[in-house]
Design a protein around this motif. Structure first.
Motif, PDB file in Angstrom:
ATOM      1  N   ARG A  13       0.888  -1.284   0.138  1.00 38.45           N
ATOM      2  CA  ARG A  13      -0.005   0.038  -0.138  1.00 38.45           C
ATOM      3  C   ARG A  13       0.848   1.349   0.192  1.00 38.45           C
ATOM      4  O   ARG A  13       0.588   2.166  -0.656  1.00 38.45           O
ATOM      5  N   VAL A  14       1.964   1.266   0.834  1.00 42.11           N
ATOM      6  CA  VAL A  14       2.592   2.350   0.868  1.00 42.11           C
ATOM      7  C   VAL A  14       3.366   2.611  -0.558  1.00 42.11           C
ATOM      8  O   VAL A  14       3.825   3.738  -1.090  1.00 42.11           O
ATOM      9  N   LEU A  15       3.836   1.677  -1.212  1.00 46.07           N
ATOM     10  CA  LEU A  15       4.534   1.494  -2.320  1.00 46.07           C
ATOM     11  C   LEU A  15       3.910   2.437  -3.376  1.00 46.07           C
ATOM     12  O   LEU A  15       4.029   3.252  -4.235  1.00 46.07           O
ATOM     13  N   PHE A  16       2.307   1.777  -3.440  1.00 44.94           N
ATOM     14  CA  PHE A  16       1.490   2.279  -4.596  1.00 44.94           C
ATOM     15  C   PHE A  16       0.711   3.731  -4.114  1.00 44.94           C
ATOM     16  O   PHE A  16       0.729   4.580  -5.132  1.00 44.94           O
ATOM     17  N   PRO A  82      10.527   7.425   7.051  1.00 43.40           N
ATOM     18  CA  PRO A  82       9.524   7.207   8.258  1.00 43.40           C
ATOM     19  C   PRO A  82       8.340   6.384   8.096  1.00 43.40           C
ATOM     20  O   PRO A  82       7.810   6.187   9.113  1.00 43.40           O
ATOM     21  N   ASP A  83       7.854   6.177   6.893  1.00 44.75           N
ATOM     22  CA  ASP A  83       6.785   5.328   6.772  1.00 44.75           C
ATOM     23  C   ASP A  83       7.041   3.757   6.471  1.00 44.75           C
ATOM     24  O   ASP A  83       6.096   2.833   6.424  1.00 44.75           O
ATOM     25  N   GLY A  84       8.237   3.514   6.870  1.00 43.37           N
ATOM     26  CA  GLY A  84       8.589   2.011   6.909  1.00 43.37           C
ATOM     27  C   GLY A  84       9.243   1.642   5.687  1.00 43.37           C
ATOM     28  O   GLY A  84       9.698   0.335   5.556  1.00 43.37           O
ATOM     29  N   SER A  85       9.271   2.208   4.432  1.00 45.38           N
ATOM     30  CA  SER A  85      10.018   1.854   3.550  1.00 45.38           C
ATOM     31  C   SER A  85      11.174   2.254   3.385  1.00 45.38           C
ATOM     32  O   SER A  85      12.056   2.833   4.478  1.00 45.38           O
ATOM     33  N   PHE A 101       1.977  11.238  -4.299  1.00 45.20           N
ATOM     34  CA  PHE A 101       0.734  10.575  -3.491  1.00 45.20           C
ATOM     35  C   PHE A 101      -0.246  10.154  -4.558  1.00 45.20           C
ATOM     36  O   PHE A 101      -0.752  10.907  -5.339  1.00 45.20           O
ATOM     37  N   HIS A 102      -0.685   8.760  -4.532  1.00 45.26           N
ATOM     38  CA  HIS A 102      -1.651   8.160  -5.299  1.00 45.26           C
ATOM     39  C   HIS A 102      -2.408   7.120  -4.436  1.00 45.26           C
ATOM     40  O   HIS A 102      -2.208   6.238  -4.302  1.00 45.26           O
TER      41      HIS A 102
END
Ligand code: SF4
Length: 110
Positions: A13-16, A82-85, A101-102
Protein backbone atom coordinates in the motif's frame (compact mmCIF):
# COMPACT_ATOMS: atom_id res chain seq x y z
CA UNK A 1 14.68 -3.40 -8.56
CA UNK A 2 16.80 -1.92 -11.34
CA UNK A 3 19.76 -3.67 -12.97
CA UNK A 4 19.85 -6.19 -10.14
CA UNK A 5 19.85 -3.67 -7.28
CA UNK A 6 17.00 -2.90 -4.90
CA UNK A 7 15.68 0.61 -5.51
CA UNK A 8 12.77 0.63 -3.08
CA UNK A 9 11.31 -1.77 -0.54
CA UNK A 10 7.93 -0.97 0.99
CA UNK A 11 4.64 -2.47 2.07
CA UNK A 12 2.39 -2.78 -0.99
CA UNK A 13 0.00 0.00 0.00
CA UNK A 14 2.82 2.43 0.85
CA UNK A 15 4.58 1.67 -2.42
CA UNK A 16 1.51 2.32 -4.56
CA UNK A 17 0.21 5.33 -2.62
CA UNK A 18 3.49 7.16 -2.06
CA UNK A 19 6.31 5.86 -4.29
CA UNK A 20 9.60 7.58 -3.43
CA UNK A 21 12.32 6.29 -5.75
CA UNK A 22 12.27 8.03 -9.15
CA UNK A 23 12.25 4.66 -10.94
CA UNK A 24 9.24 3.50 -8.92
CA UNK A 25 7.47 6.78 -9.63
CA UNK A 26 8.14 6.49 -13.36
CA UNK A 27 7.09 2.83 -13.49
CA UNK A 28 3.79 3.62 -11.82
CA UNK A 29 3.28 6.61 -14.13
CA UNK A 30 3.71 4.25 -17.09
CA UNK A 31 0.90 1.91 -16.03
CA UNK A 32 -1.82 1.77 -18.68
CA UNK A 33 -4.92 3.79 -17.91
CA UNK A 34 -8.10 4.39 -19.88
CA UNK A 35 -7.91 8.18 -19.48
CA UNK A 36 -4.61 9.27 -21.05
CA UNK A 37 -5.36 12.98 -21.28
CA UNK A 38 -2.40 15.02 -20.07
CA UNK A 39 -0.20 11.96 -19.56
CA UNK A 40 3.31 11.45 -20.86
CA UNK A 41 3.11 8.21 -22.86
CA UNK A 42 6.74 7.19 -22.24
CA UNK A 43 7.88 8.72 -18.95
CA UNK A 44 11.10 6.66 -18.74
CA UNK A 45 13.55 7.87 -21.36
CA UNK A 46 16.70 6.21 -22.66
CA UNK A 47 17.78 2.61 -22.95
CA UNK A 48 18.36 0.02 -20.25
CA UNK A 49 22.15 -0.18 -19.74
CA UNK A 50 23.95 -3.51 -19.96
CA UNK A 51 24.14 -5.24 -16.58
CA UNK A 52 27.57 -6.47 -17.70
CA UNK A 53 28.81 -2.87 -17.84
CA UNK A 54 26.52 -0.89 -15.52
CA UNK A 55 26.80 2.89 -15.17
CA UNK A 56 28.86 4.28 -12.31
CA UNK A 57 27.25 5.44 -9.07
CA UNK A 58 23.51 5.01 -9.20
CA UNK A 59 22.86 2.71 -12.16
CA UNK A 60 19.64 4.61 -12.91
CA UNK A 61 21.40 7.98 -13.31
CA UNK A 62 21.51 8.05 -17.16
CA UNK A 63 17.69 7.85 -17.20
CA UNK A 64 16.79 9.71 -14.02
CA UNK A 65 15.31 13.22 -14.24
CA UNK A 66 16.74 14.02 -10.78
CA UNK A 67 20.35 12.87 -11.31
CA UNK A 68 23.24 15.09 -10.32
CA UNK A 69 27.01 14.72 -10.03
CA UNK A 70 26.76 12.78 -6.75
CA UNK A 71 24.47 10.26 -8.45
CA UNK A 72 27.07 9.64 -11.16
CA UNK A 73 29.84 8.99 -8.64
CA UNK A 74 28.32 7.43 -5.53
CA UNK A 75 26.16 4.31 -5.32
CA UNK A 76 23.12 5.00 -3.07
CA UNK A 77 22.36 2.53 -0.30
CA UNK A 78 18.93 1.65 1.03
CA UNK A 79 17.90 4.04 3.80
CA UNK A 80 14.91 3.72 6.12
CA UNK A 81 12.04 6.17 5.66
CA UNK A 82 9.54 7.29 8.32
CA UNK A 83 6.71 5.27 6.76
CA UNK A 84 8.60 1.99 6.96
CA UNK A 85 9.88 1.90 3.40
CA UNK A 86 13.52 1.75 2.37
CA UNK A 87 14.81 3.72 -0.60
CA UNK A 88 18.20 3.77 -2.35
CA UNK A 89 18.30 7.32 -3.74
CA UNK A 90 20.42 10.36 -2.97
CA UNK A 91 17.63 12.76 -3.95
CA UNK A 92 15.21 11.11 -1.52
CA UNK A 93 17.81 11.19 1.25
CA UNK A 94 18.50 14.86 0.48
CA UNK A 95 14.75 15.64 0.20
CA UNK A 96 15.31 17.02 -3.32
CA UNK A 97 12.26 15.38 -4.88
CA UNK A 98 8.62 15.35 -3.85
CA UNK A 99 6.89 12.17 -2.76
CA UNK A 100 3.98 11.64 -5.11
CA UNK A 101 0.80 10.50 -3.44
CA UNK A 102 -1.58 8.23 -5.37
CA UNK A 103 -4.51 7.04 -3.26
CA UNK A 104 -5.17 3.38 -3.91
CA UNK A 105 -8.82 2.49 -4.49
CA UNK A 106 -10.39 0.77 -1.45
CA UNK A 107 -11.02 -2.40 -3.47
CA UNK A 108 -7.29 -2.64 -4.30
CA UNK A 109 -6.10 -2.37 -0.72
CA UNK A 110 -4.78 -5.42 1.06
S1 SF4 B 1 20.37 8.37 -6.73
FE1 SF4 B 1 20.25 10.05 -8.20
S2 SF4 B 1 20.18 9.06 -10.20
FE2 SF4 B 1 19.70 7.50 -8.67
S3 SF4 B 1 17.49 7.49 -8.58
FE3 SF4 B 1 18.19 8.89 -7.00
S4 SF4 B 1 18.23 10.93 -7.96
FE4 SF4 B 1 18.07 9.41 -9.57
Amino acid sequence: MYLGRLAEVAPTRVLFEAPKHPYTQLLLAALPQLDTRGRDKSPITGEIPSPLDPPSGCTFHPRCPHANERCKAEKPELSAQPDGSQVACHAVQERRIPVLFHPVAPSART
